[in-house]
Design an enzyme around this catalytic site. Structure first.
Site, PDB file in Angstrom:
ATOM      1  N   ALA A  30       2.581  -4.991  -0.209  1.00 41.62           N
ATOM      2  CA  ALA A  30       3.609  -5.283   0.798  1.00 41.62           C
ATOM      3  C   ALA A  30       4.219  -3.996   1.378  1.00 41.62           C
ATOM      4  O   ALA A  30       3.811  -2.881   1.029  1.00 41.62           O
ATOM      5  CB  ALA A  30       4.668  -6.185   0.185  1.00 41.62           C
ATOM      6  N   HIS A  31       5.202  -4.168   2.230  1.00 41.68           N
ATOM      7  CA  HIS A  31       5.763  -3.083   3.054  1.00 41.68           C
ATOM      8  C   HIS A  31       6.227  -1.856   2.252  1.00 41.68           C
ATOM      9  O   HIS A  31       6.759  -1.973   1.147  1.00 41.68           O
ATOM     10  CB  HIS A  31       6.944  -3.614   3.865  1.00 41.68           C
ATOM     11  CG  HIS A  31       8.089  -4.057   2.991  1.00 41.68           C
ATOM     12  ND1 HIS A  31       9.063  -3.201   2.567  1.00 41.68           N
ATOM     13  CD2 HIS A  31       8.368  -5.259   2.429  1.00 41.68           C
ATOM     14  CE1 HIS A  31       9.914  -3.859   1.790  1.00 41.68           C
ATOM     15  NE2 HIS A  31       9.500  -5.120   1.692  1.00 41.68           N
ATOM     16  N   ASP A  32       6.049  -0.716   2.845  1.00 45.73           N
ATOM     17  CA  ASP A  32       6.597   0.569   2.361  1.00 45.73           C
ATOM     18  C   ASP A  32       6.055   1.012   1.002  1.00 45.73           C
ATOM     19  O   ASP A  32       6.671   1.858   0.352  1.00 45.73           O
ATOM     20  CB  ASP A  32       8.134   0.517   2.312  1.00 45.73           C
ATOM     21  CG  ASP A  32       8.723   0.240   3.687  1.00 45.73           C
ATOM     22  OD1 ASP A  32       8.453   1.048   4.586  1.00 45.73           O
ATOM     23  OD2 ASP A  32       9.413  -0.794   3.857  1.00 45.73           O
TER      24      ASP A  32
END
Ligand code: UDP
Length: 219
Positions: free
Chosen positions: A140-142
């Site tokens: 997922a993000h980042d």
């Protein structure tokens, strides 16, 4: 004109799962299946699933313009060793990305990756060299992922997680999300057991199991 040759390094379990993905990827650019072989240092039978198996030396002897290699072996240590050997010999690392992989915005991914079917990488993710994401895993993000990291099937890696080089994440593990500026960190060479629920940082080299994940007590 000479044609290119493509090798899937490792003719065992994972290699046989990667081969059809490689074939599909290359078919769309007009490469015929007979230009795709398995490379294995214990070659055994001559053919597996319709593809010739050759040792690395014989792969390098095949008449070809360029040689591309995907290292489809789950051990990150072995991948690093073989990646170095391939590059030193002039072979080119191949990125293998299944046709139904979803990759969102600002995804940076290093050479030699294998993203198996049903993998999702969401937004603003940075991944190093020779990453393996087996079927149904997500990042997922980042997240920031190092070199030679391995995800077994169905790993759920939530946002703001840092995974250092050579970590191995077992089937179905869930990694809790970190926070912006304070990521959850899985240290270099750590092993996350199958089905573990990781709720806090894991130090380098440690094996954790269970829910919540705790150090594995041996013996
Ligand atoms: N292998 C190889 N060279 C090496 C190490 C392994 O050719 O330096 C081959 C090994 O002979 C086997 C495959 O890679 O066929 C690895 O299979 P394994 O079942 O250990 O791993 P998996 O397929 O699960 O990644």
């Amino acid at each position: 004109m000479k044609k290119d040759i493509y090798g899937v390094y490792g003719a065992s379990g994972f290699g046989r799962e990667v081969m059809p993905v490689v074939r599909a990827q290359l078919e769309s650019s007009g490469v015929s299946a007979d230009r795709v072989v398995f490379i294995d240092d214990n070659p055994g039978e001559g053919f597996v699933n319709g593809h010739q198996i050759v040792c690395f030396h014989d792969f390098m002897e095949i008449d070809a313009r360029n040689r591309y290699v995907s290292i489809a072996i789950a051990s990150g240590e072995i991948r690093e060793e073989l990646a170095r050997k391939c590059i030193d010999s002039g072979a080119i690392p191949l990125n293998v990305i299944a046709q139904n992989v979803i990759s969102m915005d600002d995804v940076e991914i290093g050479e030699g990756a294998i993203l198996s079917p049903f993998v999702t990488i969401t937004s603003n993710v940075k991944i190093g060299k020779n990453f393996h994401a087996n079927i149904y895993s997500y990042v997922a993000h980042d997240c920031v992922i190092g070199d030679f990291v391995t995800f077994a099937p169905a790993v759920r890696c939530n946002g703001n997680v840092v995974i250092e080089d050579h970590a191995y994440i077992g089937t179905g593990a869930i990694i809790k999300q970190g926070r912006p500026g304070k990521p959850l960190v899985i240290g270099r060479g750590a092993v996350i057991g199958m089905g573990a629920v990781v709720t806090k940082d894991v130090p380098p080299g440690l094996t954790v199991v269970g829910n919540p994940a705790r150090p594995l007590q041996r013996g």
